[in-house]
Design a protein around this motif. Structure first.
Motif, PDB file in Angstrom:
ATOM      1  N   ALA A  63       0.828  -1.208   0.000  1.00  0.00           N
ATOM      2  CA  ALA A  63       0.000   0.000   0.000  1.00  0.00           C
ATOM      3  C   ALA A  63       0.860   1.254   0.000  1.00  0.00           C
ATOM      4  O   ALA A  63       0.551   2.232  -0.681  1.00  0.00           O
ATOM      5  CB  ALA A  63      -0.934  -0.019   1.204  1.00  0.00           C
ATOM      6  N   MET A  64       1.955   1.248   0.763  1.00  0.00           N
ATOM      7  CA  MET A  64       2.799   2.442   0.848  1.00  0.00           C
ATOM      8  C   MET A  64       3.658   2.631  -0.395  1.00  0.00           C
ATOM      9  O   MET A  64       4.181   3.717  -0.644  1.00  0.00           O
ATOM     10  CB  MET A  64       3.690   2.382   2.095  1.00  0.00           C
ATOM     11  N   ALA A  65       3.797   1.566  -1.193  1.00  0.00           N
ATOM     12  CA  ALA A  65       4.538   1.699  -2.447  1.00  0.00           C
ATOM     13  C   ALA A  65       3.742   2.517  -3.455  1.00  0.00           C
ATOM     14  O   ALA A  65       4.314   3.146  -4.344  1.00  0.00           O
ATOM     15  CB  ALA A  65       4.865   0.320  -3.023  1.00  0.00           C
ATOM     16  N   VAL A  66       2.429   2.547  -3.312  1.00  0.00           N
ATOM     17  CA  VAL A  66       1.582   3.238  -4.285  1.00  0.00           C
ATOM     18  C   VAL A  66       1.875   4.745  -4.308  1.00  0.00           C
ATOM     19  O   VAL A  66       2.196   5.290  -5.366  1.00  0.00           O
ATOM     20  CB  VAL A  66       0.088   2.942  -4.027  1.00  0.00           C
ATOM     21  N   PRO A  67       1.817   5.426  -3.166  1.00  0.00           N
ATOM     22  CA  PRO A  67       2.202   6.846  -3.191  1.00  0.00           C
ATOM     23  C   PRO A  67       3.709   7.031  -2.996  1.00  0.00           C
ATOM     24  O   PRO A  67       4.174   8.135  -2.760  1.00  0.00           O
ATOM     25  CB  PRO A  67       1.435   7.437  -2.002  1.00  0.00           C
ATOM     26  N   VAL A 104       0.603  14.786  -6.885  1.00  0.00           N
ATOM     27  CA  VAL A 104      -0.338  13.658  -6.874  1.00  0.00           C
ATOM     28  C   VAL A 104      -0.720  13.302  -5.440  1.00  0.00           C
ATOM     29  O   VAL A 104      -1.878  13.041  -5.125  1.00  0.00           O
ATOM     30  CB  VAL A 104       0.283  12.430  -7.582  1.00  0.00           C
ATOM     31  N   ARG A 105       0.284  13.301  -4.582  1.00  0.00           N
ATOM     32  CA  ARG A 105       0.032  12.957  -3.188  1.00  0.00           C
ATOM     33  C   ARG A 105      -0.946  13.958  -2.588  1.00  0.00           C
ATOM     34  O   ARG A 105      -0.795  15.168  -2.769  1.00  0.00           O
ATOM     35  CB  ARG A 105       1.328  12.984  -2.389  1.00  0.00           C
ATOM     36  N   TRP A 106      -1.839  13.441  -1.842  1.00  0.00           N
ATOM     37  CA  TRP A 106      -2.879  14.198  -1.144  1.00  0.00           C
ATOM     38  C   TRP A 106      -3.958  14.715  -2.075  1.00  0.00           C
ATOM     39  O   TRP A 106      -5.118  14.616  -1.774  1.00  0.00           O
ATOM     40  CB  TRP A 106      -2.322  15.331  -0.282  1.00  0.00           C
ATOM     41  N   ARG A 107      -3.587  15.259  -3.274  1.00  0.00           N
ATOM     42  CA  ARG A 107      -4.644  15.719  -4.172  1.00  0.00           C
ATOM     43  C   ARG A 107      -5.367  14.524  -4.773  1.00  0.00           C
ATOM     44  O   ARG A 107      -6.591  14.520  -4.869  1.00  0.00           O
ATOM     45  CB  ARG A 107      -4.047  16.581  -5.282  1.00  0.00           C
ATOM     46  N   ASP A 108      -4.611  13.492  -5.188  1.00  0.00           N
ATOM     47  CA  ASP A 108      -5.224  12.308  -5.783  1.00  0.00           C
ATOM     48  C   ASP A 108      -5.259  11.127  -4.814  1.00  0.00           C
ATOM     49  O   ASP A 108      -6.192  10.357  -4.804  1.00  0.00           O
ATOM     50  CB  ASP A 108      -4.449  11.886  -7.037  1.00  0.00           C
ATOM     51  N   ILE A 109      -4.183  10.985  -4.050  1.00  0.00           N
ATOM     52  CA  ILE A 109      -4.069   9.840  -3.146  1.00  0.00           C
ATOM     53  C   ILE A 109      -3.736  10.355  -1.752  1.00  0.00           C
ATOM     54  O   ILE A 109      -2.720  11.024  -1.561  1.00  0.00           O
ATOM     55  CB  ILE A 109      -2.931   8.892  -3.591  1.00  0.00           C
ATOM     56  N   LEU A 190      -8.465   8.507  -4.194  1.00  0.00           N
ATOM     57  CA  LEU A 190      -8.107   7.250  -3.532  1.00  0.00           C
ATOM     58  C   LEU A 190      -7.653   7.543  -2.104  1.00  0.00           C
ATOM     59  O   LEU A 190      -6.819   8.425  -1.868  1.00  0.00           O
ATOM     60  CB  LEU A 190      -6.975   6.549  -4.303  1.00  0.00           C
ATOM     61  N   LEU A 191      -8.213   6.794  -1.170  1.00  0.00           N
ATOM     62  CA  LEU A 191      -7.826   6.918   0.222  1.00  0.00           C
ATOM     63  C   LEU A 191      -7.194   5.586   0.629  1.00  0.00           C
ATOM     64  O   LEU A 191      -7.813   4.533   0.483  1.00  0.00           O
ATOM     65  CB  LEU A 191      -9.085   7.185   1.058  1.00  0.00           C
ATOM     66  N   ILE A 192      -5.945   5.641   1.079  1.00  0.00           N
ATOM     67  CA  ILE A 192      -5.295   4.431   1.570  1.00  0.00           C
ATOM     68  C   ILE A 192      -5.398   4.441   3.086  1.00  0.00           C
ATOM     69  O   ILE A 192      -4.954   5.388   3.734  1.00  0.00           O
ATOM     70  CB  ILE A 192      -3.820   4.383   1.125  1.00  0.00           C
ATOM     71  N   MET A 193      -6.028   3.424   3.662  1.00  0.00           N
ATOM     72  CA  MET A 193      -6.201   3.371   5.109  1.00  0.00           C
ATOM     73  C   MET A 193      -5.456   2.160   5.648  1.00  0.00           C
ATOM     74  O   MET A 193      -5.824   1.023   5.374  1.00  0.00           O
ATOM     75  CB  MET A 193      -7.684   3.307   5.479  1.00  0.00           C
ATOM     76  N   ASP A 194      -4.385   2.428   6.402  1.00  0.00           N
ATOM     77  CA  ASP A 194      -3.539   1.346   6.898  1.00  0.00           C
ATOM     78  C   ASP A 194      -3.877   1.055   8.359  1.00  0.00           C
ATOM     79  O   ASP A 194      -3.480   1.787   9.246  1.00  0.00           O
ATOM     80  CB  ASP A 194      -2.065   1.760   6.763  1.00  0.00           C
ATOM     81  N   GLU A 195      -4.632  -0.008   8.594  1.00  0.00           N
ATOM     82  CA  GLU A 195      -5.071  -0.386   9.946  1.00  0.00           C
ATOM     83  C   GLU A 195      -5.632   0.820  10.702  1.00  0.00           C
ATOM     84  O   GLU A 195      -5.225   1.095  11.837  1.00  0.00           O
ATOM     85  CB  GLU A 195      -3.892  -0.988  10.744  1.00  0.00           C
TER      86      GLU A 195
END
Lengths: 340, 320
Positions: A63-67, A104-109, A190-195
């Motif tokens: 998941a963290m590799a994506v952004p 891209v970070r925060w605006r898209d992901i 896209l929202l990445i939610m890690d635990e």
């Protein structure tokens, strides 16, 4: 089990995000550990994709590799991460410059981490942190940013009177709501939610989950939701990917995963946790421990713990194939052995 | 009538926070009573801050209560042993901690961890292999150090260490919550097997109602330092009486629950507002709260079959 079998598909679905053949290595003194090993996974706009697996399976690394938020010793060594832009092939995040990535970070992901206390700045009031995010990424006046901050707080169910609070004055659940508000500040796709709820009590966890679902239905963003708690995942996700030792071993609708799991590891996971109203069947768990990724076993990585393993599993790695309405990487379902 | 193995009555632990005029009293555990019979499992269930771990530490005598009694086989342990628990108490009651990474000394071998209690309590130090076999580990692991073991193996070593003195009660504080999902069932099954074969009783501390239900026995629900409901595991899960127990049950992830339509719990959440010292601690969040709830602490209402709740609404027959 459904019978029809199509040829091995590693092609991800077209959509919001497509991770293709992604590989992440950890360079350790003992050697190289492949934490993510050729994973392909796609996300559709507006869906909640759950990513489940035990500690060390690579779910957070993936998941963290994506952004591209990985740090040493983790290095992305192969693959592509395409973010759809509505037309054509989209943009490969792995090829972006730091400056392009920053946009891209925060605006898209956007990302919500497990421990909101670590994500929030302890010496800044909540309002300042929200305003900060908005003004860093958009040309916005201070006053307008403040108004948006108040609206964001309302969005996640926090009264405007808490805007002047410092993070330590808030409960764990409220801090996580603020972290979600900050993540949603720029309306990401896209929202990445890690635990995101692991550190919270069950009652608060349920409220946060309900909140995420409500916001997701209203704002239409997609969620990559990571947790080891598969029962929670079945409740919140549209689809679920099960990871084991750096690979996605099964991918299907949440219902299919729950009602008709195919991979022996998925079955083992489901037979590992007690349910509240379940029958009194004895849980079995899964014997053994995950493999050492510096020196993984040949063949299927789950074979040493698998109750259905046979000779081929110990020699040849299964590829992920589509069987009926799911993808699964297991010789029990894969194409027959190729005879040369 | 024979006395139960462990009898806790009116157990109270207050902490003083701050000093001088700003000092205030935190009531971590307030007037909690329960019994654990020989070979019985009693689960203390609650959220963080409910006082369940403090209760565990008091029972294991790692901390001294402000008030109340703890009796072992009917004998008062607290007045007879004011400073620290007697060797007899420590032999009878052992503790297993949540974190198997922190509870074992990294510089010592597994064998060392197990030999120490054996020698201290006058048992044969050669029993190490037996202990390891009992908890489902290979005796060869005795030569290993904790860092060479997985989390599940370490927790089994911690249980073996507790077993070394042949205790009659093991206080287990969240023993599986830090373990990977796939190995939790194995540790829970081990606990149950030891109960069945050796008659070991457990005080099982957990936030996870489903695992308490799985182990069976009795469940005691704690909220803000108070014990609010108690019943056998099946009754508590299927016919909860206290509004807090119902809230807790509705919040447990249940894959079989209908998804999108799932109603969030009725009660408001957030940090438990400081309850009126006199009244029910759950008043501020309770959907059934009445004026009486804030003013007067509910007494135990007996619901039959050992099921009880401290709730005015239950007592008055109001179920909402």
């Amino acid at each position: 089990m459904a019978e029809p079998l199509t040829a091995g598909t590693t092609a991800p679905p077209t959509g919001l995000l497509s991770i293709e053949n992604l590989t992440v290595d950890f360079h350790t003194p003992r050697g190289t550990a492949r934490a993510v090993d050729g994973v392909s996974l796609g996300l559709f706009p507006g869906e909640i994709l759950g990513l489940a697996g035990e500690s060390g399976c690579g779910k957070s690394t993936l998941a963290m590799a994506v952004p591209r938020l990985l740090r040493d010793p983790a290095v992305i060594t192969g693959g592509r991460v395409r973010l759809g832009d509505g037309d054509g092939d989209g943009v490969d995040l792995l090829g972006l410059s730091d400056e392009e990535l920053r946009r891209v970070r925060w605006r898209d992901i956007a990302v919500v981490f497990q421990n909101a206390m670590n994500a929030l700045n302890p010496v800044l009031r909540v309002e300042a942190q929200l305003v900060d995010v908005i003004r860093t990424h958009e040309r916005t006046g201070r006053r307008e940013a403040r108004e948006r901050a108040a609206r964001l707080c309302g969005l996640v169910g926090i009264g405007a009177d808490r805007l002047r609070a410092y993070p330590h004055e808030l409960s764990g659940g409220m801090r996580q709501r603020i972290a979600i508000a900050i993540a949603l500040a720029l309306r990401p796709r896209l929202l990445i939610m890690d635990e995101p709820t692991t550190a919270l009590d069950v009652v608060v966890q349920r409220e946060i989950i309900a909140e995420v679902r409500r916001l997701q239905e209203r704002l239409g963003f997609a969620v990559l939701f990571i947790t080891h708690d598969i029962s929670l995942l079945v409740e919140i996700s549209d689809r679920i990917a099960i990871m084991y030792a750096g690979e996605v071993v099964e991918l299907a609708d949440a219902r299919t995963i729950l009602d008709d799991p195919a991979h022996p590891y998925t079955r083992g996971l489901l037979a590992s946790f007690p349910t509240l109203h379940g029958d009194d069947t004895r849980l079995t768990g899964i014997p053994g421990a995950p493999p050492d990724l510096v020196d993984p076993p040949p063949g299927c990585r789950f074979a040493p713990r698998c109750p259905s393993a046979h000779d081929r599993c110990r020699a040849e790695r299964p590829v992920r194939v589509t069987v009926g309405d799911r993808d699964v990487a297991c010789h029990l379902y894969g194409p027959a052995e190729v005879t040369p | 009538m024979t006395s139960p193995l462990l009898q806790v009555e009116g157990l109270t632990r207050h902490f003083t926070i701050g000093r001088g005029r700003r000092a205030r009293v935190l009531r971590a555990v307030h007037d909690v009573s329960f019994e654990v019979g020989a070979g019985e499992i009693v689960a203390l269930v609650g959220e963080s801050g409910s006082g369940k771990s403090t209760t565990a530490r008091l029972v294991a005598r790692l901390d001294r209560p402000t008030g109340g009694t703890i009796r072992l086989d009917g004998a008062d342990g607290l007045t007879g042993e004011p400073r620290r628990a007697s060797p007899a108490y420590r032999r009878a009651v052992q503790m297993v901690f949540q974190d198997p990474f922190g509870s074992l000394n990294p510089v010592h071998t597994v064998g060392h961890h197990l030999r120490r209690p054996l020698i201290l309590h006058g048992h044969d130090p050669g029993d190490v292999a037996d202990l390891l076999t009992t908890v489902g580990l290979d005796p060869s692991l005795a030569r290993r150090h904790p860092h060479e073991l997985s989390g599940g193996q370490r927790q089994r070593v911690a249980i073996a260490r507790a077993l070394a003195v042949r205790p009659r009660l093991i206080v287990a504080d969240e023993p599986v919550s830090m373990l990977d999902v796939s190995v939790r069932a194995g540790v829970l099954n081990l606990m149950e097997r030891l109960r069945a074969t050796r008659g070991t009783a457990y005080l099982y501390i957990t936030h996870d109602l489903a695992s308490a239900r799985y182990l069976g026995g009795r469940i005691l629900v704690m909220y803000a330092g108070h014990a609010v409901e108690g019943a056998d595991a099946a009754t508590l899960v299927e016919r909860p009486a206290h509004p807090y127990t119902r809230l807790l049950l509705s919040a447990v992830p249940d894959p079989r629950r209908e998804r999108r339509g799932a109603a969030p719990p009725a009660a408001p959440a957030g940090a438990a507002a400081a309850p009126a010292p006199a009244g029910c601690p759950f008043t501020a969040r309770c959907p059934l709260a009445a004026a009486r709830c804030a003013a007067e602490r509910p007494a135990r209402t007996d619901l039959g079959g050992g099921h009880w709740a401290r709730c005015h609404a239950t007592e008055e027959g109001r179920t909402g």
